[in-house]
Structures are given as C-alpha cells and as structure tokens.
Write a protein that holds these residues in place. Structure first.
Motif, mmCIF file in Angstrom:
data_model
loop_
_atom_site.group_PDB
_atom_site.id
_atom_site.type_symbol
_atom_site.label_atom_id
_atom_site.label_comp_id
_atom_site.label_asym_id
_atom_site.label_seq_id
_atom_site.Cartn_x
_atom_site.Cartn_y
_atom_site.Cartn_z
ATOM 1 N N UNK A 72 0.810 -1.217 0.000
ATOM 2 C CA UNK A 72 0.000 0.000 0.000
ATOM 3 C C UNK A 72 0.843 1.267 0.000
ATOM 4 N N UNK A 73 2.126 1.123 0.326
ATOM 5 C CA UNK A 73 3.004 2.296 0.219
ATOM 6 C C UNK A 73 3.366 2.460 -1.247
ATOM 7 N N UNK A 74 2.732 3.395 -1.901
ATOM 8 C CA UNK A 74 2.894 3.544 -3.349
ATOM 9 C C UNK A 74 4.187 4.300 -3.645
ATOM 10 N N UNK A 256 -4.051 -6.108 6.831
ATOM 11 C CA UNK A 256 -3.083 -7.086 6.315
ATOM 12 C C UNK A 256 -1.662 -6.553 6.280
ATOM 13 N N UNK A 257 -1.519 -5.257 6.120
ATOM 14 C CA UNK A 257 -0.168 -4.690 6.059
ATOM 15 C C UNK A 257 0.039 -3.830 7.293
ATOM 16 N N UNK A 258 0.752 -4.395 8.280
ATOM 17 C CA UNK A 258 0.823 -3.744 9.586
ATOM 18 C C UNK A 258 1.640 -2.451 9.566
ATOM 19 N N UNK A 301 4.149 9.289 5.023
ATOM 20 C CA UNK A 301 4.709 8.930 3.721
ATOM 21 C C UNK A 301 4.033 9.658 2.573
ATOM 22 N N UNK A 302 2.736 9.907 2.693
ATOM 23 C CA UNK A 302 2.037 10.568 1.595
ATOM 24 C C UNK A 302 0.820 11.300 2.156
ATOM 25 N N UNK A 303 0.512 12.474 1.595
ATOM 26 C CA UNK A 303 -0.673 13.226 2.014
ATOM 27 C C UNK A 303 -1.497 13.567 0.784
#
Lengths: 350, 243
Positions: A72-74, A256-258, A301-303
């Motif tokens: 999910x971290x794009x 799922x992605x902690x 990480x992203x906004x």
C-alpha cells in the motif's frame, strides 16, 4: 545405566555368599526408585485428544486462498516526469500540488456550475509508515486531538467536563466551550453517582485540583487528566479550545499490512480562506508528526487532499512544513540540547 | 575432444565443434559448501575431503539474475519511445526485440553524446503526443454540469472533467465549439459534441464530450446511466470546428 542396574540386581538377588561377603542393600530400593520415575514420566505425558470432526461437504471446506496483496506504500518514482502540456496521467508520476493549488482545484469541481457544494468539507488523507523502533514492531493505533488555529463547524457534539478550584476560572472556561465547569463539589457528585462520567467525552483539569481529583482515577481510567494528552495544565482556556474546536483524528493500521497506517481527518471547509486552511493543515501535520517513533526514515509517507462528492485526490508535499526524516543522532543531539537549556533555565531561576 | 572422437560413431562431430566458440552461454552457478572442509594443521598438507564436503547450497543462478538495462540509440522516430538520435535505456529483452530487431535502433557507442536539439521527432512535438491523441480519441468525456444553476460551458469545465478521468492539460489547450453551449438544458443531456484539444501548440485532435446534468439534491438527480460511453447518442446540433 542398564548394565549397572542389572549387575546391582545380581548382587542383591544372588543367594549364596560366603561369610566374608556383606550385602549392600537388603530392601528393593532400586525397584521403588524406578517405580517413582516411571510415574513421573507418565505424568509428564500430556494426553492429546483427537477431536472427531463430522463430515464437511467439499464445497464448505477451508480452501487456502492465496491473495497477492499489493504494497500500500505507493512508490511511483520510477515513472517519468511529464514534459507535454497535455498528457495521460497514468504514464507519469503523480502531480504534486501546493496546498493552495489543491484547494483551488477542489473549488473548481465544487463550483456552483458543476457540483454546487462550495462549502464542502476538505479532508486530509495521511498515509503513515507504522514501523516502530524495530522492524518487527509496529506503532499502535492512536486517537489524538490536533489544535488548529482557525476553527470550523466539525459537526460533532463534544461534551467537556472542566475541573478547577479557582472560581475565577469558571466564566472563562464556560466561554471557551466547557459543557460543565466546577470544583470539589463536582467530584462529590460523581462519587455519589449524581453525575455520570459517561456523558462527557473529555475531562480537563487545572493543576490546582489534582490532589482532590485522585479519588476519581479509578472511575475515569483513560479519561483521567494528564499533561501528556493535554488535559491537565494551568492554561484552561487554551486546553478547552483545543478540545472543543480541534481536529479529532485516529490512525488505523491496515488489516493485512501492519506497517501501513491511515488517517482521514477533516481540517476545514472549502469556503474558508485558503491561508487559514493551509495553516490548519500544517497544524494537523505537525501534531501527527509529534508521535513519530524513534527510528530513522519517514513517518508520514504521503498526504492526499480529498473533498467529497468529488472523487479527486490531490497529492501535496508535507515535507515543506515538517521534517521528512529525523536521524537518531540528530534527535539525540537535540534532546541533549533541550536538556542543557532546561538546566540553564533552572539555574537562572534559582 | 580426444575422448569424444572415440565415443562418437563415425561421421558425427561433437556439438562443441559445430557451435561457434564465442556463443554466449550462461552456465555459471555460484555455490557454497554446506559443510566446510576441515582446517589444515600447520605444516600439513590438505586433508582428504569427505562425501559431505561435496554437498552445496545454491547461492546464485546467473541465468535468472536481473540483467542491467541496455542503452540503444534510435535511428528513427518511434511513437511513445523517442525521436531519431535519442539514447534510450531499456530492459535488454525489450530493447532487442522491439527496437534493435525491427531496425528502429542500434547499440549506443561508448563515446556517443547526443544533445536535446539534435533529436528529430519527425513532425511530432514530442514522442508521447501521438499516444495522448490516440487515447483522447478513444474516450467519450462526460462533462458533469449543474441541473439547477445556469451556466455557459467554458474551457475550464472541460479541463476539470478531463482531470477527473486522468488527463492533465491547460486551459490554453482547449478550444470549444464557436456556438456557446448553455444550460441547464435537458435537451442537450447526453448528446455528443466535440472540442478541439491542441497538444504542445502543434498536434490537434477532437474530443467527444457529453453533458450530464447533476443536482446537489439526491432526490432531484437524473437516473444513473451505467457505462454511458457504450451507448449510441445523437449529435448536439451545433456546428463543430473540424480540425
């Protein structure tokens, strides 16, 4: 071991010895010892009971579903930067807007000639890297209240209970937004059961009433005022305003992605002044950044800025307003500096 | 070699002699002993290895290793890749099969330096303009306009609608039909009209659009049409500017 025991037995059970031979043992000591050890071993064994499961139809049996989950971290940094004045977004890196540009773009879609919602809420969608100090540890989900400089109607009913011993504080506290303001008499009411703590979401206290308030610690539990959460202090007005006008937000880890956390917080309405919105957002980002774990690398990480009913989301660069990365060394140094400053101040006071 | 000649029947040559000696082969496997050989004693020779010392773990198979990008120079304009003379870095398979084999590119010399001004895009403003045109021609743009507030269609309405579907452009790229489109007017709902998009002040293309009326009040909204772009529609009776 065994040969030793058997030889011992032969010594014990052999009937005819000469007069010169003396028996070592007359009782069956060795057998008794072995009996005990056997029992111990039996006790040690845990019986595993196999539970019988009835017939399950094949279509109802658990199938191991292999789902490939996307990180999910794009990261689109491998994509090109557009050079044309008209381009297809999917082939390029996401456009990074300034806060003012993003707000202006949302105002376009919400213009009276289009969606006609000029007073729509604007949300900050903040993505977090929830990894804590170790790579196997993660920051817990958290709820916080960010103090913002320009208030707006957040549409929530917030009941605030305020404690202070000083009567002079009461009118100020009421004006700031305290639902119920009082002193020692309120504590007695709560103890008697005349006043229910469950009716109030936030409890704020002045430090002068703290010794009397301790009796309520068990009743209040997490609501008990403490300086860390900003509910205990000397400046009642500021604290109450923070809780009545502030942005309440919660960071939720992905199922799922902690290491992926998400905050979705409203920080104003589109018809507010652009600069006011910008300052509100910066205050929110700074508040989120204050719970950053002590490790190197990014926390935020992203906004993205969103504003329903439009589905558009505009990426902004948060690192113009907050530090992108804090190295451990730097934080330690700054902490040491702060301590030095505090010591100097104390010395000056003394 | 000597051995092979003895083993092979008469008239057959070993395969190593048929294939060119410089044929590229990737047969390197990097291994690691699972049980290390014992240490030698000072002054003694090497100890005999035991069977278990010949058991290996695979560290790396060079055949499946990710290869470095290949640098090629284009010999002509290639759509959505680059112009003539441009140096492209691409994955080796793609670079070889899609660029070098068809003759679009050659391997880049080590000393070669190409400046931006030497690149020839062959009547295109950029290598990606044609791709954008192709995609703009493929879509039917839904322009959501208000059902209750009067409006006249302006270029920024088209720009915002394009942004919503992932196309980015300036107001200056958009040329509306000469007759203004006004609303709200349910007669023009879901009817085709064309706007002209100019890319990099050079390429022009027509974009098919349809007005969709939208009301803030949910009860006042028109019923949702699923995949409107798949349905036939009448043209809006305004003269369109042909490219």
């Amino acid at each position: 071991m065994l040969p030793a025991i058997s030889s011992l037995r032969t010594v014990i059970t052999r009937p005819n010895y000469g007069a010169s031979v003396r028996l070592l043992h007359l009782s069956a000591v060795t057998d008794a010892a072995r009996k005990g050890t056997r029992e111990k071993a039996r006790k040690k064994k845990v019986k595993v009971e196999v539970q019988k499961v009835g017939f399950i139809p094949h279509n109802l049996r658990d199938k191991k579903i292999v789902v490939s989950r996307v990180n999910k971290h794009v990261d689109d940094s491998w994509k090109q930067i557009p050079t044309d004045n008209c381009y297809v977004g999917r082939y390029y890196r996401w456009k990074v807007y300034s806060i003012a540009e993003a707000i202006e773009s949302h105002r376009e879609t919400h213009h009276p000639t289009m969606y006609d919602v000029p007073d729509a809420n604007i949300y900050a969608h903040v993505e977090l890297n929830m990894q804590a100090e170790k790579s196997t540890r993660f920051v817990d989900n958290f709820n916080r209240m960010a103090m913002i400089p320009y208030k707006f109607d957040h549409g929530e009913q917030r009941q605030i209970l305020v404690f202070s011993k000083d009567n002079e504080h009461y009118p100020e506290a009421r004006a700031a937004g305290g639902t119920l303001v009082g002193g020692v008499e309120l504590i007695k009411d709560i103890q008697n059961g005349d006043l229910l703590l469950t009716d109030y979401q936030y409890v704020i206290a002045h430090t002068n009433i703290l010794p009397d308030l301790v009796v309520l610690r068990g009743l209040m539990r997490k609501k008990f005022p403490n300086p860390k959460s900003g509910t205990l202090g000397t400046n009642l007005k500021e604290m109450i305003e923070k809780f009545s006008n502030g942005v309440s937000y919660s960071a939720v880890k992905d199922e799922h992605q902690k290491d992926f956390g998400l905050i979705n917080a409203c920080f104003g309405t589109l018809d507010m002044d652009k600069k006011h919105l910008e300052e509100n957002l910066i205050a929110l980002l700074k508040d989120i950044d204050s719970v950053r774990p002590k490790r190197e690398g990014k926390f935020i990480t992203r906004v993205l800025l969103k504003s329903p009913p439009s589905k558009e989301q505009f990426k902004i660069d948060p690192f113009l307003h907050i530090a992108e990365e804090v190295s451990n060394k730097a934080s330690k140094k700054s902490a040491a500096k702060n301590e030095e400053q505090l010591e100097e101040q104390e010395a000056a006071v003394n | 070699m000597f051995c092979n000649k003895f083993l092979l029947p008469r008239g057959l040559t070993p395969i190593s002699q048929i294939l060119p000696a410089n044929l590229q082969k990737r047969t390197t496997f990097i291994l690691k002993r699972k049980w290390q050989e014992p240490l030698r004693k000072k002054g003694y020779g090497r100890r005999d290895l035991r069977a278990k010392n010949f058991v290996y773990d695979l560290v790396e198979d060079t055949l499946v290793k990710k290869q470095k990008n290949l640098s090629v120079t284009l010999t002509q304009y290639v759509e959505s890749v680059g112009g003539q003379g441009e140096v492209i870095s691409a994955k080796p398979n793609a670079a070889y099969n899609k660029l070098i084999l068809p003759g679009y590119a050659k391997y880049t010399d080590a000393q070669q330096t190409t400046e931006k001004k030497d690149i020839d895009y062959a009547e295109h403003s950029s290598p990606f303009a044609q791709r954008t045109i192709n995609m703009l021609n493929r879509i039917t743009l839904g322009v959501v306009m208000n059902k209750d507030v009067p409006w006249v269609l302006e270029p920024w309405h088209i720009r915002v609608s394009l942004r919503k579907v992932g196309f980015y452009c300036d107001d200056s790229c958009i040329t509306l039909p000469s007759t203004p489109i006004k609303g709200p007017d349910l007669d023009i709902e879901n009817k085709d009209f064309y706007v002209t998009i100019t890319i990099n002040n050079k390429e022009k293309t027509e974009l098919k659009c349809r007005i969709h009326h939208w009301s803030t009040d949910p009860s006042n909204r028109l019923p949702y049409v699923f995949e409107h772009w798949k349905q036939e529609s009448e043209p809006l009776n305004i003269p369109s500017d042909q490219v």
